[in-house]
Design an enzyme around this catalytic site. Sequence first.
Site, short mmCIF file in Angstrom:
data_model
loop_
_atom_site.label_atom_id
_atom_site.label_comp_id
_atom_site.label_asym_id
_atom_site.label_seq_id
_atom_site.Cartn_x
_atom_site.Cartn_y
_atom_site.Cartn_z
N ARG A 39 -2.36 3.26 4.81
CA ARG A 39 -2.03 1.83 4.78
C ARG A 39 -1.18 1.40 5.98
O ARG A 39 -0.04 0.99 5.85
CB ARG A 39 -1.35 1.47 3.46
CG ARG A 39 -2.23 1.84 2.27
CD ARG A 39 -1.59 1.51 0.97
NE ARG A 39 -1.63 0.05 0.76
CZ ARG A 39 -1.00 -0.53 -0.25
NH1 ARG A 39 -0.27 0.18 -1.08
NH2 ARG A 39 -1.06 -1.83 -0.40
N CYS A 76 1.30 5.65 1.12
CA CYS A 76 1.51 5.69 -0.33
C CYS A 76 0.33 6.48 -0.91
O CYS A 76 -0.56 6.90 -0.19
CB CYS A 76 1.61 4.30 -0.92
SG CYS A 76 0.06 3.47 -0.95
N ASP A 91 -8.37 -3.29 -6.83
CA ASP A 91 -7.26 -3.11 -7.78
C ASP A 91 -7.73 -2.97 -9.22
O ASP A 91 -6.91 -2.73 -10.10
CB ASP A 91 -6.27 -4.29 -7.68
CG ASP A 91 -5.51 -4.25 -6.38
OD1 ASP A 91 -4.83 -5.23 -6.05
OD2 ASP A 91 -5.62 -3.24 -5.66
N LYS A 99 1.82 -10.92 -9.37
CA LYS A 99 2.78 -10.20 -8.50
C LYS A 99 2.42 -10.41 -7.04
O LYS A 99 3.27 -10.73 -6.21
CB LYS A 99 2.74 -8.72 -8.84
CG LYS A 99 3.27 -7.81 -7.72
CD LYS A 99 3.23 -6.36 -8.07
CE LYS A 99 2.00 -5.64 -7.67
NZ LYS A 99 1.93 -5.13 -6.30
N ASN A 100 1.15 -10.30 -6.71
CA ASN A 100 0.76 -10.36 -5.30
C ASN A 100 0.70 -11.77 -4.75
O ASN A 100 0.44 -11.96 -3.55
CB ASN A 100 -0.57 -9.61 -5.07
CG ASN A 100 -0.38 -8.11 -5.27
OD1 ASN A 100 0.75 -7.63 -5.33
ND2 ASN A 100 -1.47 -7.39 -5.39
N ARG A 107 5.81 -1.50 -11.73
CA ARG A 107 5.81 -2.24 -10.46
C ARG A 107 4.98 -3.51 -10.59
O ARG A 107 5.23 -4.50 -9.94
CB ARG A 107 5.20 -1.39 -9.35
CG ARG A 107 5.96 -0.14 -9.03
CD ARG A 107 5.46 0.46 -7.77
NE ARG A 107 5.44 -0.54 -6.71
CZ ARG A 107 5.20 -0.25 -5.44
NH1 ARG A 107 4.92 1.00 -5.10
NH2 ARG A 107 5.21 -1.18 -4.54
N ARG A 161 5.62 -1.37 0.10
CA ARG A 161 4.90 -1.66 1.35
C ARG A 161 4.90 -3.15 1.65
O ARG A 161 4.97 -3.58 2.80
CB ARG A 161 3.49 -1.14 1.16
CG ARG A 161 2.59 -1.46 2.27
CD ARG A 161 1.16 -1.23 1.86
NE ARG A 161 0.33 -2.07 2.65
CZ ARG A 161 0.13 -1.90 3.94
NH1 ARG A 161 0.69 -0.86 4.53
NH2 ARG A 161 -0.61 -2.72 4.61
C1 EPZ Z 1 -2.85 -5.97 -0.76
O1 EPZ Z 1 -2.38 -4.83 -0.07
C2 EPZ Z 1 -2.36 -5.83 -2.18
N1 EPZ Z 1 -0.89 -5.81 -2.18
C3 EPZ Z 1 -2.92 -4.53 -2.77
O2 EPZ Z 1 -2.52 -4.49 -4.13
C4 EPZ Z 1 -4.45 -4.60 -2.72
O3 EPZ Z 1 -4.96 -3.37 -3.20
C5 EPZ Z 1 -4.90 -4.82 -1.28
O4 EPZ Z 1 -4.28 -6.02 -0.76
C6 EPZ Z 1 -6.41 -4.99 -1.17
O5 EPZ Z 1 -6.81 -6.05 -1.98
C7 EPZ Z 1 -0.23 -6.98 -2.05
O6 EPZ Z 1 -0.82 -8.04 -1.94
C8 EPZ Z 1 1.26 -6.89 -2.08
P1 EPZ Z 1 -4.82 -4.70 3.02
P2 EPZ Z 1 -2.45 -4.79 1.54
O7 EPZ Z 1 -3.95 -4.94 4.19
O8 EPZ Z 1 -2.33 -6.15 2.09
C9 EPZ Z 1 -6.32 -1.38 6.03
C10 EPZ Z 1 -1.59 -3.56 -6.02
O9 EPZ Z 1 -2.16 -2.76 -6.74
N2 EPZ Z 1 -5.36 -1.96 6.97
O10 EPZ Z 1 -5.74 -5.77 2.56
O11 EPZ Z 1 -1.48 -3.76 1.97
C11 EPZ Z 1 -5.63 -0.72 4.84
O12 EPZ Z 1 -5.25 0.60 5.16
C12 EPZ Z 1 -1.65 -3.42 -4.53
O13 EPZ Z 1 -1.01 -4.61 -6.42
C13 EPZ Z 1 -5.28 -1.45 8.27
O14 EPZ Z 1 -5.99 -0.51 8.62
O15 EPZ Z 1 -3.92 -4.27 1.77
C14 EPZ Z 1 -6.68 -0.79 3.76
O16 EPZ Z 1 -7.55 0.31 3.91
C15 EPZ Z 1 -2.15 -2.05 -4.14
N3 EPZ Z 1 -4.39 -1.99 9.14
C16 EPZ Z 1 -7.43 -2.09 4.07
O17 EPZ Z 1 -7.11 -2.41 5.43
C17 EPZ Z 1 -3.57 -3.03 8.80
O18 EPZ Z 1 -2.79 -3.50 9.65
C18 EPZ Z 1 -7.00 -3.26 3.20
O19 EPZ Z 1 -5.61 -3.33 3.27
C19 EPZ Z 1 -3.66 -3.54 7.48
C20 EPZ Z 1 -4.56 -3.00 6.59
#
Ligand code: EPZ
Length: 417
Positions: free
Chosen positions: A122, A117, A305, A22-23, A397, A93
């Site tokens: 996030r 969420c 995850d 999915k991702n 999802r 998101r």
């Molecule tokens: C991706 O989310 C995945 N989703 C998530 O999978 C996964 O848990 C996550 O990466 C971490 O591996 C998709 O790929 C669609 P991040 P993403 O930006 O990109 C902080 C699932 O279960 N952050 O790597 O949204 C954020 O709050 C989903 O399939 C900021 O502070 O995650 C988090 O604490 C859930 N500012 C950390 O970084 C930003 O601008 C990692 O977030 C961006 C992120």
Amino acid sequence: MDKIVIEGGTPLNGTVKMSGAKNAVLPILAATLLTQGRNIIKGVPKVRDVATMIKLLEDLGAKLESYSNEKIVIDTSKADNPEAPYDLVSTMRASCLVLGPLLARLGKARVSLPGGCAIGERPIDLHIKGLEAMGAKITLEQGYVQGKADRLKGIQFYFDTVSVTGTANLIMAAVLAEGETILENAAKEPEVVFLADILNQVGAKISGHGTDIITIQGTSSLKPIECTIFPDRIETGTFMIAAAITKGDVTIENCNPQHVEPITLKLQEAQADVEISKNKIRVKGKDIIDSVNAKTHPYPGFPTDIQAQFMALMTLAQGQSIIVETVFENRFMHVAELKRMGADISLDGHTAIIKGVKSLSGAPLMATDLRASASLVLAAVAAKGQSIISRVYHIDRGYVGIEKKLSKLGAQIRRIK
Ligand code: EPZ
């Protein structure tokens, strides 16, 4: 709303085939906005998030020509609407992934800010900071991110937090920008590497993906995308744990063992038998599950995850295990539900202390987010007695027919409308 009914206690046996990641498909779909023509994507998992992203692309003016047998044909020649509406973005998101491509393609974008969420606030501040550094004028108004840019310019940008979709967004913005972009502290997830590889196949000039520093030379246009999505590593890890927690013997086919190494190691530490072959993994659960500590990290570390699913396993381990969640600030929504099944878990900030118990008992359960729901399903198939899990739309999802795959392995599981 659908519910899933599970009679626990049956060891899982047999073979199961994984679906596409999915991702990996979500950024690829967003990247079709960087092209003008018919994009063909195969190996697409039929999950809600993919349907949401397709709907979003159609709202932006793309034309879905066909979507069957895991193959999408989508024509983006007429994708000229820069606005991603709230009602879609608020449900997923990952819609923020269209921000970079829209600015690169149209020089403007109006994307609703994703709501928070269950697993945390996030924010997308790093996405915005990077796009502004590339010359986009970005304002936040009425819950929308409004962006304008004549032509994005290459930059040197440092992510002060590793961000998977943040890295993907800036790669997509940079491929059509003027000059060179260097992304530092970039995400190394396989889904990001795949995006860069596919963009290179259609004319982009990206190097360093899979390491902390990604370099992109901007170019003028890209050819339409044709690709096949690789198997989902989180679904793979989920079924590996399903075999271990039910003390079963499961062979997982159509998977990439290299993508799940941290999970293999943890399961071996917990005394499960894990046999790796080219694109298969066989997991045999043992009567005794050893308690194992885990700490989540960006790839190639132990994936956040999989944290909830692994915790379900540890609730039945011998002794005490400690799980630390370092990526999200609130990813323990599954704990309260697991405790209602008899698990012994105490929380201290980002740390969970799990004392193994002899058995869990089935209970009515509430899913809260995608991976927490997977954790509850695993606990329920291992528990004694019946569990009824509501709000299973969370699980739909990211998992293709999880109850069908589990019942094929012998689980007493069914979905009720
Ligand atoms: C991706 O989310 C995945 N989703 C998530 O999978 C996964 O848990 C996550 O990466 C971490 O591996 C998709 O790929 C669609 P991040 P993403 O930006 O990109 C902080 C699932 O279960 N952050 O790597 O949204 C954020 O709050 C989903 O399939 C900021 O502070 O995650 C988090 O604490 C859930 N500012 C950390 O970084 C930003 O601008 C990692 O977030 C961006 C992120």
